[in-house]
Scaffold this motif. Sequence first.
Motif, PDB file in Angstrom:
ATOM      1  N   VAL A 143       0.264  -1.165  -0.069  1.00  0.00           N
ATOM      2  CA  VAL A 143       0.063  -0.247   0.269  1.00  0.00           C
ATOM      3  C   VAL A 143       1.206   1.424  -0.414  1.00  0.00           C
ATOM      4  CG1 VAL A 143      -1.619  -1.242   1.480  1.00  0.00           C
ATOM      5  CG2 VAL A 143       0.040   0.463   2.463  1.00  0.00           C
ATOM      6  N   VAL A 144       0.718   2.718  -0.136  1.00  0.00           N
ATOM      7  CA  VAL A 144       0.971   4.092  -0.375  1.00  0.00           C
ATOM      8  C   VAL A 144       0.100   4.706   0.548  1.00  0.00           C
ATOM      9  CG1 VAL A 144       2.547   3.309  -2.762  1.00  0.00           C
ATOM     10  CG2 VAL A 144      -0.096   4.805  -2.155  1.00  0.00           C
ATOM     11  N   ARG A 145       1.686   5.517   1.107  1.00  0.00           N
ATOM     12  CA  ARG A 145       0.725   6.855   1.986  1.00  0.00           C
ATOM     13  C   ARG A 145       1.506   8.032   1.057  1.00  0.00           C
ATOM     14  NH1 ARG A 145      -0.784   8.014   8.140  1.00  0.00           N
ATOM     15  NH2 ARG A 145      -0.801  10.203   7.104  1.00  0.00           N
ATOM     16  N   LEU A 146       0.495   8.744   0.510  1.00  0.00           N
ATOM     17  CA  LEU A 146       1.239   9.747   0.109  1.00  0.00           C
ATOM     18  C   LEU A 146       1.347  10.923   1.430  1.00  0.00           C
ATOM     19  CD1 LEU A 146      -0.333  11.010  -3.473  1.00  0.00           C
ATOM     20  CD2 LEU A 146       1.810   9.267  -2.617  1.00  0.00           C
ATOM     21  N   GLU A 147       3.022  11.756   1.002  1.00  0.00           N
ATOM     22  CA  GLU A 147       2.613  12.123   2.346  1.00  0.00           C
ATOM     23  C   GLU A 147       2.115  13.749   2.869  1.00  0.00           C
ATOM     24  OE1 GLU A 147       6.753  15.164   1.592  1.00  0.00           O
ATOM     25  OE2 GLU A 147       7.088  13.190   0.908  1.00  0.00           O
ATOM     26  N   ALA A 148       0.478  14.462   1.968  1.00  0.00           N
ATOM     27  CA  ALA A 148      -0.042  15.492   1.976  1.00  0.00           C
ATOM     28  C   ALA A 148      -1.913  14.447   3.072  1.00  0.00           C
ATOM     29  CB  ALA A 148       0.178  16.050   0.791  1.00  0.00           C
ATOM     30  N   GLU A 149      -0.987  13.480   2.245  1.00  0.00           N
ATOM     31  CA  GLU A 149      -2.764  12.983   2.721  1.00  0.00           C
ATOM     32  C   GLU A 149      -2.347  12.150   4.181  1.00  0.00           C
ATOM     33  OE1 GLU A 149      -3.829  10.093   0.167  1.00  0.00           O
ATOM     34  OE2 GLU A 149      -3.955  11.981  -1.545  1.00  0.00           O
ATOM     35  N   VAL A 150      -4.139  11.574   5.099  1.00  0.00           N
ATOM     36  CA  VAL A 150      -3.721  10.766   6.271  1.00  0.00           C
ATOM     37  C   VAL A 150      -4.485   9.324   5.504  1.00  0.00           C
ATOM     38  CG1 VAL A 150      -4.844  12.846   7.035  1.00  0.00           C
ATOM     39  CG2 VAL A 150      -6.540  11.727   6.368  1.00  0.00           C
ATOM     40  N   VAL A 151      -4.925   9.182   4.384  1.00  0.00           N
ATOM     41  CA  VAL A 151      -5.524   7.678   4.265  1.00  0.00           C
ATOM     42  C   VAL A 151      -4.321   6.919   3.196  1.00  0.00           C
ATOM     43  CG1 VAL A 151      -6.947   6.914   1.898  1.00  0.00           C
ATOM     44  CG2 VAL A 151      -7.647   9.288   3.363  1.00  0.00           C
ATOM     45  N   THR A 152      -4.095   6.223   3.724  1.00  0.00           N
ATOM     46  CA  THR A 152      -3.761   4.305   3.253  1.00  0.00           C
ATOM     47  C   THR A 152      -4.181   3.566   2.019  1.00  0.00           C
ATOM     48  OG1 THR A 152      -2.925   4.164   4.990  1.00  0.00           O
ATOM     49  CG2 THR A 152      -2.075   2.673   4.037  1.00  0.00           C
ATOM     50  N   ARG A 153      -3.587   3.634   0.978  1.00  0.00           N
ATOM     51  CA  ARG A 153      -4.381   3.246  -0.124  1.00  0.00           C
ATOM     52  C   ARG A 153      -3.800   2.157  -1.040  1.00  0.00           C
ATOM     53  NH1 ARG A 153      -7.817   6.763  -1.896  1.00  0.00           N
ATOM     54  NH2 ARG A 153      -7.411   9.173  -1.237  1.00  0.00           N
ATOM     55  N   CYS A 154      -4.494   1.025  -1.476  1.00  0.00           N
ATOM     56  CA  CYS A 154      -4.121   0.015  -2.403  1.00  0.00           C
ATOM     57  C   CYS A 154      -3.947   0.684  -4.112  1.00  0.00           C
ATOM     58  CB  CYS A 154      -5.061  -0.651  -2.284  1.00  0.00           C
ATOM     59  SG  CYS A 154      -4.385  -2.521  -3.950  1.00  0.00           S
ATOM     60  N   ILE A 155      -2.966   0.894  -4.537  1.00  0.00           N
ATOM     61  CA  ILE A 155      -3.458   1.594  -6.016  1.00  0.00           C
ATOM     62  C   ILE A 155      -3.078   0.566  -6.755  1.00  0.00           C
ATOM     63  CG2 ILE A 155      -2.306   3.683  -5.487  1.00  0.00           C
ATOM     64  CD1 ILE A 155       0.851   2.894  -6.691  1.00  0.00           C
ATOM     65  N   ASN A 156      -2.918  -0.940  -6.843  1.00  0.00           N
ATOM     66  CA  ASN A 156      -3.050  -2.073  -7.730  1.00  0.00           C
ATOM     67  C   ASN A 156      -4.661  -1.832  -8.494  1.00  0.00           C
ATOM     68  OD1 ASN A 156      -3.429  -4.098  -8.865  1.00  0.00           O
ATOM     69  ND2 ASN A 156      -3.412  -5.219  -7.490  1.00  0.00           N
ATOM     70  N   SER A 157      -4.403  -1.567  -9.553  1.00  0.00           N
ATOM     71  CA  SER A 157      -5.781  -1.493 -10.777  1.00  0.00           C
ATOM     72  C   SER A 157      -6.196  -2.599 -10.397  1.00  0.00           C
ATOM     73  CB  SER A 157      -5.129  -0.523 -11.927  1.00  0.00           C
ATOM     74  OG  SER A 157      -4.402  -1.649 -13.117  1.00  0.00           O
ATOM     75  N   SER A 158      -5.977  -3.817 -10.249  1.00  0.00           N
ATOM     76  CA  SER A 158      -6.471  -5.220 -10.660  1.00  0.00           C
ATOM     77  C   SER A 158      -6.877  -5.542  -9.078  1.00  0.00           C
ATOM     78  CB  SER A 158      -5.833  -6.053 -10.979  1.00  0.00           C
ATOM     79  OG  SER A 158      -4.935  -5.761 -12.520  1.00  0.00           O
ATOM     80  N   CYS A 159      -6.320  -4.415  -8.733  1.00  0.00           N
ATOM     81  CA  CYS A 159      -7.811  -5.483  -7.267  1.00  0.00           C
ATOM     82  C   CYS A 159      -8.466  -5.271  -7.312  1.00  0.00           C
ATOM     83  CB  CYS A 159      -6.860  -4.429  -5.815  1.00  0.00           C
ATOM     84  SG  CYS A 159      -7.519  -4.526  -4.076  1.00  0.00           S
ATOM     85  N   PRO A 160      -9.220  -6.854  -6.814  1.00  0.00           N
ATOM     86  CA  PRO A 160     -10.693  -6.703  -6.683  1.00  0.00           C
ATOM     87  C   PRO A 160     -11.895  -5.562  -6.177  1.00  0.00           C
ATOM     88  CG  PRO A 160      -9.832  -8.266  -5.622  1.00  0.00           C
ATOM     89  CD  PRO A 160      -8.956  -7.951  -5.840  1.00  0.00           C
ATOM     90  N   ALA A 161     -11.349  -5.104  -4.900  1.00  0.00           N
ATOM     91  CA  ALA A 161     -12.086  -4.035  -4.430  1.00  0.00           C
ATOM     92  C   ALA A 161     -12.122  -3.129  -5.412  1.00  0.00           C
ATOM     93  CB  ALA A 161     -11.480  -3.875  -2.864  1.00  0.00           C
TER      94      ALA A 161
END
Length: 347
Positions: free
Chosen positions: A92-110
Amino acid sequence: MRQVTFQVGRTGAITPVAELVPVALAGTTVARATLHNGDRIAELDLHLGDTVIVRKAGEIIPEVVRVLPELRPAGALPVQMPSHCPECGEPVVRLEAEVVTRCINSSCPAILRGALIHWVGRDALDIDGMGKKLVEQLVDKGMVKSVADLYGLTMAELASLERMGKKSAQNLVEAIAQSKTRPWSRVLYGLGIRHVGAVNAQALTAQFTDVVMLQGAEVGAIAQVYGIGVEIARSLTQWFQLPANQQLVKKLQTAGLQFAGATPAEPMGAQPLAGKTLVVTGTLPTLSRNEAKDLIEQAGGKVTGAVSKKTDYVVVGEDAGSKLAKADALGIAQLSEAQLLVLVDGI
Ligand SMILES: [Zn+2]
């Protein structure tokens, strides 16, 4: 609290949720409560097995507001955000300016469903006849695992779907084939990379006329493109670094999509919020304030800080305060984040 689970939303945002020993609260039994994000977990100093205080935010969504450290079991471990997506296992990634942690894999089923809806949209690959309901069916039946799979769908497969006649299936196959002629700028936009809206995609593809150039570019070089800052550039390089995304690009290239070529001057797409003024208040479930602002502006809308008679919509999150009260008083239309996303997507 029994444990913490992590949910992956449509935008890839990962929300921690406390699984509780069920408790009666304001008329319902509450067994789960949101923890919002990693920052909130750290603020709470939450440990596994902690006894927590829960309240219903906005009367609906239960949230953890406090931890009782004096009741903490000995040797309890602190709760941490996952380093990998619980749905697909990619980092997962978390950009500096954001509080949110994210998955950025475009094939992720969710996130697949959201990615498909974006891909087929009018400003992206513009696949006529491919609506939200159809996308849901394709995902639920496992017929499509990435946007690239759309290009392998046969007429017989499509005709097997609910409310899909032979003629519609044929039209759809043709519409899918037609989308292969869309220019590289629309393909880049269609990939749904964070912060890369239709306008940014055009600016980027005018400079990087081939995906190979863009993939090989450093953050600094991308950030120099007019209108593109470091945040967008980072988002792009992170996206292209993921093997799953590299594979997706390869598959789409093999399918015949355009990943190079001139960027036609075209109108900046449909702007569903053109001329509208919006105010964002409270904490939205997945979008940060800046992301919501970006989305609204990309859709042609304007974001202001205060509610007035000129405000067209107020986007309301949790813990919305005086702005919501003012909007109520003025009778201004209110939107949830989900409603905003629908409006912006024009679906
Ligand atoms: Zn994932």
